[in-house]
Scaffold this active site. Structure first.
Site, mmCIF file in Angstrom:
data_model
loop_
_atom_site.group_PDB
_atom_site.id
_atom_site.type_symbol
_atom_site.label_atom_id
_atom_site.label_comp_id
_atom_site.label_asym_id
_atom_site.label_seq_id
_atom_site.Cartn_x
_atom_site.Cartn_y
_atom_site.Cartn_z
ATOM 1 N N GLY A 282 0.787 -1.238 0.000
ATOM 2 C CA GLY A 282 0.000 0.000 0.000
ATOM 3 C C GLY A 282 0.813 1.279 0.000
ATOM 4 O O GLY A 282 0.277 2.346 0.282
ATOM 5 N N ILE B 186 0.226 6.439 4.083
ATOM 6 C CA ILE B 186 0.319 6.036 5.490
ATOM 7 C C ILE B 186 1.282 4.844 5.608
ATOM 8 O O ILE B 186 2.066 4.762 6.552
ATOM 9 C CB ILE B 186 -1.070 5.701 6.054
ATOM 10 N N ASP C 2 -1.395 -6.150 -7.840
ATOM 11 C CA ASP C 2 -2.716 -5.544 -8.020
ATOM 12 C C ASP C 2 -3.669 -6.530 -7.366
ATOM 13 O O ASP C 2 -3.821 -7.662 -7.847
ATOM 14 C CB ASP C 2 -3.010 -5.378 -9.515
ATOM 15 N N VAL C 3 -4.300 -6.139 -6.278
ATOM 16 C CA VAL C 3 -5.105 -7.092 -5.511
ATOM 17 C C VAL C 3 -6.348 -7.565 -6.271
ATOM 18 O O VAL C 3 -7.015 -8.497 -5.840
ATOM 19 C CB VAL C 3 -5.503 -6.535 -4.119
ATOM 20 N N VAL D 22 -4.498 -0.714 1.884
ATOM 21 C CA VAL D 22 -5.055 -0.646 0.532
ATOM 22 C C VAL D 22 -6.542 -0.311 0.583
ATOM 23 O O VAL D 22 -7.282 -0.906 1.366
ATOM 24 C CB VAL D 22 -4.891 -2.024 -0.169
ATOM 25 N N ALA E 10 -12.162 3.116 -4.173
ATOM 26 C CA ALA E 10 -13.538 3.162 -4.691
ATOM 27 C C ALA E 10 -13.544 4.165 -5.835
ATOM 28 O O ALA E 10 -12.797 5.153 -5.789
ATOM 29 C CB ALA E 10 -14.508 3.605 -3.600
ATOM 30 N N TYR F 245 -17.934 10.010 2.354
ATOM 31 C CA TYR F 245 -17.171 8.760 2.532
ATOM 32 C C TYR F 245 -17.942 7.579 1.938
ATOM 33 O O TYR F 245 -17.353 6.606 1.451
ATOM 34 C CB TYR F 245 -16.830 8.539 4.020
ATOM 35 N N LYS G 298 -15.307 -0.190 4.950
ATOM 36 C CA LYS G 298 -14.514 -0.232 6.195
ATOM 37 C C LYS G 298 -15.243 -1.032 7.279
ATOM 38 O O LYS G 298 -14.594 -1.729 8.075
ATOM 39 C CB LYS G 298 -14.192 1.182 6.688
HETATM 40 N N1 LIG Z 1 -5.721 9.169 4.429
HETATM 41 C C1 LIG Z 1 -6.518 9.103 5.468
HETATM 42 O O1 LIG Z 1 -6.929 10.123 6.053
HETATM 43 C C2 LIG Z 1 -6.960 7.759 5.998
HETATM 44 C C3 LIG Z 1 -7.679 7.698 7.194
HETATM 45 C C4 LIG Z 1 -8.037 6.451 7.713
HETATM 46 C C5 LIG Z 1 -7.722 5.295 7.014
HETATM 47 N N2 LIG Z 1 -7.042 5.398 5.835
HETATM 48 C C6 LIG Z 1 -6.742 4.149 5.144
HETATM 49 O O2 LIG Z 1 -5.348 3.988 5.080
HETATM 50 C C7 LIG Z 1 -5.031 3.163 3.972
HETATM 51 C C8 LIG Z 1 -3.956 3.846 3.127
HETATM 52 O O3 LIG Z 1 -4.451 5.046 2.597
HETATM 53 P P1 LIG Z 1 -3.521 6.319 2.314
HETATM 54 O O4 LIG Z 1 -4.227 7.496 2.862
HETATM 55 O O5 LIG Z 1 -2.133 6.061 2.708
HETATM 56 O O6 LIG Z 1 -3.631 6.475 0.719
HETATM 57 P P2 LIG Z 1 -2.685 5.909 -0.444
HETATM 58 O O7 LIG Z 1 -3.382 6.262 -1.715
HETATM 59 O O8 LIG Z 1 -1.309 6.394 -0.273
HETATM 60 O O9 LIG Z 1 -2.732 4.342 -0.192
HETATM 61 C C9 LIG Z 1 -3.678 3.517 -0.782
HETATM 62 C C10 LIG Z 1 -2.927 2.417 -1.473
HETATM 63 O O10 LIG Z 1 -3.828 1.488 -2.039
HETATM 64 C C11 LIG Z 1 -3.209 1.007 -3.208
HETATM 65 N N3 LIG Z 1 -4.170 0.352 -4.100
HETATM 66 C C12 LIG Z 1 -5.304 0.864 -4.651
HETATM 67 N N4 LIG Z 1 -5.858 -0.058 -5.476
HETATM 68 C C13 LIG Z 1 -5.065 -1.166 -5.428
HETATM 69 C C14 LIG Z 1 -5.092 -2.445 -6.050
HETATM 70 N N5 LIG Z 1 -6.041 -2.778 -6.941
HETATM 71 N N6 LIG Z 1 -4.100 -3.326 -5.762
HETATM 72 C C15 LIG Z 1 -3.098 -3.007 -4.901
HETATM 73 N N7 LIG Z 1 -3.020 -1.815 -4.274
HETATM 74 C C16 LIG Z 1 -3.989 -0.900 -4.547
HETATM 75 C C17 LIG Z 1 -2.594 2.246 -3.842
HETATM 76 O O11 LIG Z 1 -1.587 1.887 -4.765
HETATM 77 C C18 LIG Z 1 -2.024 2.936 -2.607
HETATM 78 O O12 LIG Z 1 -0.696 2.516 -2.401
HETATM 79 C C19 LIG Z 1 -6.349 2.923 3.242
HETATM 80 O O13 LIG Z 1 -6.900 1.693 3.683
HETATM 81 C C20 LIG Z 1 -7.199 4.079 3.707
HETATM 82 O O14 LIG Z 1 -8.588 3.814 3.618
HETATM 83 C C21 LIG Z 1 -6.656 6.595 5.327
#
Ligand SMILES: NC(=O)c1ccc[n+]([C@@H]2O[C@H](COP(=O)([O-])OP(=O)(O)OC[C@H]3O[C@@H](n4cnc5c(N)ncnc54)[C@H](O)[C@@H]3O)[C@@H](O)[C@H]2O)c1
Length: 182
Positions: free
Chosen positions: A14, A21, A66-67, A94, A97, A157, A164
């Site tokens: 991810g 994150i 790619d999941v 990961v 949407a 959201y 989630k």
């Molecule tokens: N950003 C926030 O405020 C926040 C808050 C709470 C939870 N989250 C959660 O934290 C996690 C990481 O989010 P982030 O904010 O770091 O964003 P980010 O976009 O940096 O991370 C999301 C990751 O998902 C990957 N991804 C998407 N589709 C994919 C697929 N088909 N196969 C493999 N990988 C795939 C992307 O390449 C990316 O690396 C997510 O689960 C998100 O819901 C984020």
């Protein structure tokens, strides 16, 4: 290397860039002495993830995942087995949407957007856990990331809140299955 993760091997799924994150998690794990491996979603993100892996001393342990693609899971299993032998932790960070499902009214969510959000953001945790299970060392851990929108209404959201909630529930069911195995 010292630290509470010294000698532990972790797979980070991810990282898209250094604002992900998962990047922050990887950094914290590295500071604590973990050996890391990384995945990238596709060719365009590979260019960003490879230098990050290098920064964390994991230049040789970068894999495509790619999941949404079943064959990628099998290839990842074989590569991790060959390169690391086993894993002490997995970070699943990961979620996805379609953009139009993350604005406007939730009631307008299409079946396709719903299914995509569930497949990429929820089913991926189950498939990743099951695929990597034979490689997990005793007392291994699997971590995933959720958000308040799972239990409360959060503007825009939408379907991700439902995903989630399903992710959190999946954690409980996975914990029952995997807890028995340590
Ligand atoms: N950003 C926030 O405020 C926040 C808050 C709470 C939870 N989250 C959660 O934290 C996690 C990481 O989010 P982030 O904010 O770091 O964003 P980010 O976009 O940096 O991370 C999301 C990751 O998902 C990957 N991804 C998407 N589709 C994919 C697929 N088909 N196969 C493999 N990988 C795939 C992307 O390449 C990316 O690396 C997510 O689960 C998100 O819901 C984020």
């Amino acid at each position: 290397m010292s630290g509470i993760l010294a000698g532990k091997k972790g797979l980070i799924v991810g990282v898209a860039n250094n604002r992900s994150i998962a990047y922050g998690i990887a950094k914290a794990c590295k500071v604590q002495g973990a050996d890391l491996a990384f995945t990238f979603l596709n060719e365009s993100l590979e260019k960003r993830v490879r230098p990050i892996a290098e920064e964390f001393g994991a230049k040789e342990r970068v894999y495509e995942l790619d999941v949404g693609k079943e064959e990628h899971f099998n290839a990842l299993f074989n590569a991790i087995k060959k390169d690391l032998g086993g894993l002490d932790f997995i970070v699943h960070s990961v979620a996805f949407a379609p953009k139009d499902a993350l604005e406007g009214e939730f009631i307008q969510t299409s079946k396709q957007a719903f299914n995509t959000a569930m497949e990429i953001s929820v089913y991926s945790l189950i498939e990743l856990s099951r695929t990597m299970l034979p490689l997990l060392n005793p007392n291994a851990a699997i971590l995933t990331l959720t958000y308040l929108g799972s239990v409360k209404y959060v503007t825009n959201y939408n379907v991700m809140g439902v995903a989630k909630a399903a992710l959190e529930s999946s954690v409980r069911y996975l914990a029952y299955d995997l807890g028995k195995q340590g």
